[in-house]
Design a protein around this motif. Structure first.
Motif, PDB file in Angstrom:
ATOM      1  N   VAL A 159      -8.821  -3.209  29.713  1.00  0.00           N
ATOM      2  CA  VAL A 159      -7.652  -3.915  30.233  1.00  0.00           C
ATOM      3  C   VAL A 159      -7.503  -3.683  31.738  1.00  0.00           C
ATOM      4  O   VAL A 159      -7.239  -4.625  32.506  1.00  0.00           O
ATOM      5  N   ALA A 160      -7.688  -2.445  32.190  1.00  0.00           N
ATOM      6  CA  ALA A 160      -7.546  -2.148  33.618  1.00  0.00           C
ATOM      7  C   ALA A 160      -8.602  -2.875  34.441  1.00  0.00           C
ATOM      8  O   ALA A 160      -8.290  -3.476  35.480  1.00  0.00           O
ATOM      9  N   ALA A 163      -7.807  -6.668  34.467  1.00  0.00           N
ATOM     10  CA  ALA A 163      -6.724  -7.011  35.394  1.00  0.00           C
ATOM     11  C   ALA A 163      -7.210  -6.951  36.842  1.00  0.00           C
ATOM     12  O   ALA A 163      -6.838  -7.792  37.671  1.00  0.00           O
ATOM     13  N   LEU A 229       0.350  -7.974  24.698  1.00  0.00           N
ATOM     14  CA  LEU A 229       0.684  -7.237  25.913  1.00  0.00           C
ATOM     15  C   LEU A 229      -0.559  -7.006  26.771  1.00  0.00           C
ATOM     16  O   LEU A 229      -0.508  -7.107  28.001  1.00  0.00           O
ATOM     17  N   GLU A 230      -1.684  -6.690  26.141  1.00  0.00           N
ATOM     18  CA  GLU A 230      -2.920  -6.486  26.891  1.00  0.00           C
ATOM     19  C   GLU A 230      -3.387  -7.790  27.543  1.00  0.00           C
ATOM     20  O   GLU A 230      -3.831  -7.794  28.697  1.00  0.00           O
ATOM     21  N   GLN A 233      -1.176  -8.448  30.572  1.00  0.00           N
ATOM     22  CA  GLN A 233      -1.503  -7.610  31.728  1.00  0.00           C
ATOM     23  C   GLN A 233      -2.705  -8.157  32.492  1.00  0.00           C
ATOM     24  O   GLN A 233      -2.735  -8.123  33.727  1.00  0.00           O
ATOM     25  N   TRP A 236      -1.883 -12.598  33.077  1.00  0.00           N
ATOM     26  CA  TRP A 236      -0.639 -12.988  33.742  1.00  0.00           C
ATOM     27  C   TRP A 236      -0.352 -12.087  34.944  1.00  0.00           C
ATOM     28  O   TRP A 236      -0.189 -12.558  36.060  1.00  0.00           O
ATOM     29  N   LEU A 237      -0.314 -10.767  34.684  1.00  0.00           N
ATOM     30  CA  LEU A 237       0.013  -9.841  35.767  1.00  0.00           C
ATOM     31  C   LEU A 237      -1.083  -9.808  36.826  1.00  0.00           C
ATOM     32  O   LEU A 237      -0.799  -9.776  38.026  1.00  0.00           O
ATOM     33  N   THR A 241      -0.236 -11.045  40.619  1.00  0.00           N
ATOM     34  CA  THR A 241      -0.305 -10.016  41.664  1.00  0.00           C
ATOM     35  C   THR A 241      -1.292 -10.414  42.753  1.00  0.00           C
ATOM     36  O   THR A 241      -1.027 -10.252  43.951  1.00  0.00           O
TER      37      THR A 241
END
Length: 314
Positions: A159-160, A163, A229-230, A233, A236-237, A241
């Motif tokens: 996930v990190a 993103a 949620l993953e 992140q 979307w996030l 960002t």
């Protein structure tokens, strides 16, 4: 090759149908309603349907149709050329609409209407594409219809890292868009299509490089392997960002929120040379220091009566 012809026919039919909707909406609706809703809904439906079909070709085409990466990348480039030429100014991307709001090019009401239209258009695209797959017009559609309920996630990393990849792609995408948004379409459209193709080639194995929150939600959020949620992140996030950072890097500030430039200082293009003072409007008749203000043929003493002895005696 027959399967590829069916997919090409699907692309042409999608473009034709969405173009008909745009023209009808432009003729029947007010300009504001067309620009903020109908145009965005038709553009999102066109983009979503073509990307779903393209994703099917990428996943099934290499082993079921013998399609190589060169063919798929060329087809992706041509598709985005077609999108840039036919969307009539629509972004079909929530991140781009929010970017226009942050740079004070769109109002809040218009932005919210665009976001609603984009979500609606993506849902229509999913429904129509799955209906077309159910007709099983080709072997690829038959296979896709069988595995549609068990799709593979587009997120093939942590996930990190996902993103971070989506955020980096979004920074590059939005910086290029900000730089080219006022240029001629003949330059802007091929440049953006080439950029999307390069990002799909480099970041595709990790996250598919959507750079589009609505498109990612319609394509991969229902697939197993990660939680909602993953997915949020990463898709979307991460892009949002990256979009905000791109606006900050390009403008030095967020024009919608504050006017103070955080990164760049505005300097005058022309500066007065050091040691030379600029003359004011009332200084044009002032004599320069060290120079005489006498007119030709006139004695300096004659201009100063208190220093002329003859004048003083009279």
């Amino acid at each position: 090759m027959a399967a590829l012809n069916v997919s090409l026919s699907f692309f042409f039919a999608t473009f034709a149908l969405c173009e008909a909707v745009r023209r009808a909406s432009k003729a029947l609706l007010p300009a504001g309603a067309y620009d903020s809703f109908a145009r965005e809904a038709a553009g999102a439906a066109q983009l979503g349907a073509c990307c779903l079909e393209m994703r099917m070709l990428v996943e099934i085409g290499p082993w079921a149709g013998g399609f190589g990466p060169d063919l798929l990348l060329t087809l992706l480039f041509l598709l985005f050329l077609g999108h840039g030429a036919t969307l009539d100014g629509a972004s079909a991307n929530p991140a781009v609409s929010l970017q226009e709001f942050l740079v004070a090019e769109a109002s809040l009401a218009s932005t919210l209407l665009k976001l609603t239209a984009q979500a609606l258009g993506m849902q229509v695209a999913c429904a129509l594409t799955r209906l077309c797959w159910a007709w099983e017009l080709s072997d690829l559609h038959l296979l896709q219809n069988l595995v549609a309920t068990h799709c593979d996630s587009a997120l093939r990393t942590t996930v990190a890292q996902g993103a971070l990849v989506e955020g980096a792609c979004a920074i590059l995408f939005h910086l290029t868009l900000l730089r080219l948004r006022h240029s001629l379409p003949v330059y802007r459209v091929p440049a953006m299509a080439l950029l999307v193709t390069v990002m799909a080639r480099t970041a595709g194995p990790f996250t598919s490089a959507f750079c589009n929150p609505a498109l990612a939600a319609s394509v991969t959020f229902h697939c197993s392997g990660h939680t909602l949620l993953e997915y949020a992140q990463v898709y979307w996030l991460g892009p949002l960002t990256g979009m905000v950072l791109a606006v900050l890097l390009y403008h030095g500030h967020l024009p919608r929120l504050f006017q103070r430039n955080l990164f760049y200082s505005h300097r005058k293009k022309y500066r007065t040379p050091r040691g030379k003072a600029a003359a004011g409007c009332g200084d044009t008749q002032m004599p320069t220091k060290g120079h005489s203000s006498r007119e030709p043929g006139q004695n300096w003493r004659g201009r100063q009566p208190w220093l002329n002895p003859g004048t003083a005696r009279s």
